[in-house]
Motif scaffolding. Structure first.
Motif, PDB file in Angstrom:
ATOM      1  N   ALA A 209     120.929 -27.565   4.036  1.00 35.08           N
ATOM      2  CA  ALA A 209     121.441 -28.486   4.573  1.00 35.08           C
ATOM      3  C   ALA A 209     120.740 -29.052   5.324  1.00 35.08           C
ATOM      4  O   ALA A 209     118.844 -29.464   4.935  1.00 35.08           O
ATOM      5  CB  ALA A 209     122.011 -27.594   5.677  1.00 35.08           C
ATOM      6  N   SER A 210     120.738 -30.293   6.226  1.00 35.39           N
ATOM      7  CA  SER A 210     120.233 -31.588   6.458  1.00 35.39           C
ATOM      8  C   SER A 210     120.044 -31.775   8.117  1.00 35.39           C
ATOM      9  O   SER A 210     121.463 -32.431   8.421  1.00 35.39           O
ATOM     10  CB  SER A 210     120.088 -32.187   5.638  1.00 35.39           C
ATOM     11  OG  SER A 210     121.196 -33.038   5.209  1.00 35.39           O
ATOM     12  N   TYR A 211     120.020 -33.092   8.626  1.00 39.82           N
ATOM     13  CA  TYR A 211     119.703 -33.617   9.212  1.00 39.82           C
ATOM     14  C   TYR A 211     119.468 -35.017   9.821  1.00 39.82           C
ATOM     15  O   TYR A 211     117.634 -34.868   9.731  1.00 39.82           O
ATOM     16  CB  TYR A 211     119.572 -32.556  11.206  1.00 39.82           C
ATOM     17  CG  TYR A 211     119.887 -33.590  11.979  1.00 39.82           C
ATOM     18  CD1 TYR A 211     121.419 -33.578  12.727  1.00 39.82           C
ATOM     19  CD2 TYR A 211     119.338 -33.818  13.769  1.00 39.82           C
ATOM     20  CE1 TYR A 211     122.037 -34.647  13.573  1.00 39.82           C
ATOM     21  CE2 TYR A 211     119.488 -35.005  14.343  1.00 39.82           C
ATOM     22  CZ  TYR A 211     120.346 -34.694  14.886  1.00 39.82           C
ATOM     23  OH  TYR A 211     121.213 -35.142  16.105  1.00 39.82           O
ATOM     24  N   ALA A 212     119.915 -35.766   9.612  1.00 37.50           N
ATOM     25  CA  ALA A 212     118.830 -37.116   9.706  1.00 37.50           C
ATOM     26  C   ALA A 212     120.167 -37.994  10.558  1.00 37.50           C
ATOM     27  O   ALA A 212     120.950 -38.224  11.869  1.00 37.50           O
ATOM     28  CB  ALA A 212     119.821 -38.127   8.080  1.00 37.50           C
ATOM     29  N   LEU A 213     118.528 -39.186  10.657  1.00 36.15           N
ATOM     30  CA  LEU A 213     118.890 -39.944  12.419  1.00 36.15           C
ATOM     31  C   LEU A 213     117.867 -41.758  11.202  1.00 36.15           C
ATOM     32  O   LEU A 213     117.635 -41.639  11.271  1.00 36.15           O
ATOM     33  CB  LEU A 213     117.993 -39.063  13.204  1.00 36.15           C
ATOM     34  CG  LEU A 213     118.479 -38.347  14.414  1.00 36.15           C
ATOM     35  CD1 LEU A 213     117.363 -37.806  15.530  1.00 36.15           C
ATOM     36  CD2 LEU A 213     119.653 -38.824  14.785  1.00 36.15           C
ATOM     37  N   PRO A 214     118.939 -42.253  11.911  1.00 32.42           N
ATOM     38  CA  PRO A 214     118.371 -43.543  12.125  1.00 32.42           C
ATOM     39  C   PRO A 214     117.038 -43.632  12.868  1.00 32.42           C
ATOM     40  O   PRO A 214     116.417 -43.325  13.753  1.00 32.42           O
ATOM     41  CB  PRO A 214     119.653 -44.408  12.471  1.00 32.42           C
ATOM     42  CG  PRO A 214     120.022 -43.794  13.539  1.00 32.42           C
ATOM     43  CD  PRO A 214     120.902 -42.578  13.281  1.00 32.42           C
TER      44      PRO A 214
END
Length: 507
Positions: A209-214
């Motif tokens: 799983a992953s969680y990305a933010l700019p």
């Protein structure tokens, strides 16, 4: 009155900003857990995502919004106040944690250190173990780099083989829809449309799983102000809860502003270094009977130290080092003007070093009366191994030979621009075959951090300790002296001192 521990410190800027973002009442609803306290209120393990965090764990936990305790049933009039107090304590505790994490980030004075701190603190906030940040400023000025947490070079290389649009941070960097608020992939292997190569790499690296933010400055959307993207990877299917998302979003917003300042500083330093190098000789001349080497270390803000070596009539050679007071663009520009003027005077009357410096002093006094400079000019005759020197407030050269290592005694004189009329006698240095003369600026001594006498002693010992095998190469001599004189890290230190070292070896 709410009984909140006085040791809880709230940043005076962070607190109002967060109130504006959430609203106090909204914050209470935001932080109320459903069924059980979330991970942000649970006691922190001693090490999260490979971090030994010095940030204290929140001291309060949020009480469940449903159900009543026996005491609350017995005293229903006290239950709402106790619940409000507990929720407010948890909110303040989260703000304290956020404040301390941002303080640690600001203490990271270099771009690499700030990126590493961003990854580590963000991993602790979202409960991940690994991650990466891809720096790719939208203005195209760079630098473009990828830094990993818990990922080696080979791991990052594997991820680069995945089509960019298939990765969450790749979608953010390309400005695809849905990336401005972050991209969550709670269970990669359950997604039917997952790119086959992405599935293969995720299985190889062991994340599910992953969680990305700019990473972007300002409040606008799109690519304007975008610096890059950051993504955290989970070993098992997982997703940060709403409270974690809000806190990490605030943290990343602060981090982006700090990274933007560091990037601007990097651009300024690169521009200053480029301008300084362009004002110095692009290459040293080849003159029979002497070998030359030069080393120049520019300070981050741009200093005014220079060196020069130019062929003169009758197979002679002019050698010069000097330093202009101050730092920054004005000092670099003044250095360029003085060096160009000294070259002209050296061509016209180089055989008389005193006359060269006298002319330079007059020019400086008339054109830049508020500025002073030190300079050392030598008229070198390689055929007879002789140098005629004149110095204006400059440190004496160092002569390194087979049987001697000694400073050349020059006359004591004031820097250029300090007296109404400068003039000092010249001295002659008679070298032998194999001797090397070292000309340097005061920055070499100042960067040691030692008093002047100890700095001179350190320089003398470094020159005397040059191995015999290196003495035939003036470049190797210069490198050895720099390594021995400057303490570890001094060459990259944030200082206003340039370093110049010019070595001339007689055949």
């Amino acid at each position: 009155m709410l009984d909140i521990s006085s040791r809880v410190r709230v940043h005076v800027e962070t607190l109002p900003a967060t109130q504006n973002d959430m609203g106090v009442c909204d914050a209470f609803e935001q932080y109320a857990p459903a069924g059980k306290p979330d991970a942000m209120n649970a006691p922190h393990p001693p090490k999260v995502a490979g971090i030994d965090s010095t940030v204290p764990a929140p001291a309060h936990t949020v009480a469940p919004a449903t159900g009543t305790t026996p005491s609350a049933a017995a005293h229903p009039q006290n239950a709402p106040g106790a619940l409000l107090q507990d929720r407010l304590a948890g909110w303040v505790s989260d703000l304290t944690t956020l404040h301390e994490l941002t303080e640690r980030l600001v203490r990271a004075g270099t771009l690499d250190a700030a990126l590493d701190e961003l990854l580590r603190a963000g991993a602790a906030l979202v409960g991940a173990r690994r991650g990466l940040v891809a720096l790719e400023p939208a203005d195209g000025r760079g630098p473009s780099t990828t830094v990993g947490l818990g990922l080696g070079r080979a791991d990052l290389g594997h991820m680069e083989t995945v089509p960019r649009g298939a990765l969450p941070h790749g979608r953010i960097l390309d400005g695809l829809p849905g990336g401005d608020d972050g991209v969550a992939e709670p269970d990669l292997f359950a997604e039917k449309g997952l790119d086959p190569r992405h599935r293969e790499v995720a299985a190889r690296l062991g994340y599910a799983a992953s969680y990305a933010l700019p990473l972007a400055t300002g409040t606008g959307t799109g690519t304007a102000g975008r610096l890059g993207a950051v993504v955290w990877l989970y070993d098992e299917p997982a997703e940060p809860v709403e409270r974690q998302r809000h806190l990490v979003g605030l943290y990343v917003r602060h981090a982006a502003e700090h990274l933007a300042r560091l990037l601007e500083l990097e651009h300024t330093r690169a521009s200053m270094a480029t301008m300084t190098e362009e004002l110095l000789p692009s290459r040293l001349p080849r003159v029979a009977g002497v070998q030359l080497a030069a080393r120049h270390r520019t300070c981050p803000s741009g200093g005014g130290d220079w060196y020069d070596a130019l062929p003169l009539p009758d197979a002679a050679l002019g050698l010069a080092v000097g330093s202009v007071t101050g730092s920054g663009p004005s000092a670099v520009a003044a250095m360029g003007r003085l060096r160009a003027s000294l070259r002209a005077y050296a061509v016209m009357e180089g055989e008389d070093p005193v006359a060269v410096l006298s002319d330079l002093e007059l020019l400086l006094r008339l054109t830049e009366p508020a500025r002073s400079a030190t300079a050392l000019f030598g008229y070198c005759e390689p055929a007879v191994r002789r140098i005629t020197l004149a110095g204006a407030g400059h440190s004496p050269p160092l002569l390194l030979g087979e049987r001697r290592t000694e400073f050349v005694e020059t006359s004591v004189s004031a820097p250029l621009g300090m007296l109404a009329c400068w003039e000092a006698p010249s001295v002659e240095v008679q070298a032998e075959a194999g001797d090397t003369v070292l000309l340097y600026t005061d920055g070499l001594l100042h960067r040691t951090g030692d008093p002047t006498d100890r700095a001179f002693a350190r320089l003398h010992a470094a020159a005397a300790g040059v191995p015999r095998a290196l003495r035939r190469d003036p470049g190797a001599v210069a490198d050895h002296v720099l390594r021995a004189v400057l303490p570890e890290g001094a060459e990259d230190a944030d200082t206003s001192e340039d370093v110049v070292l010019l070595a001339a070896r007689f055949d």
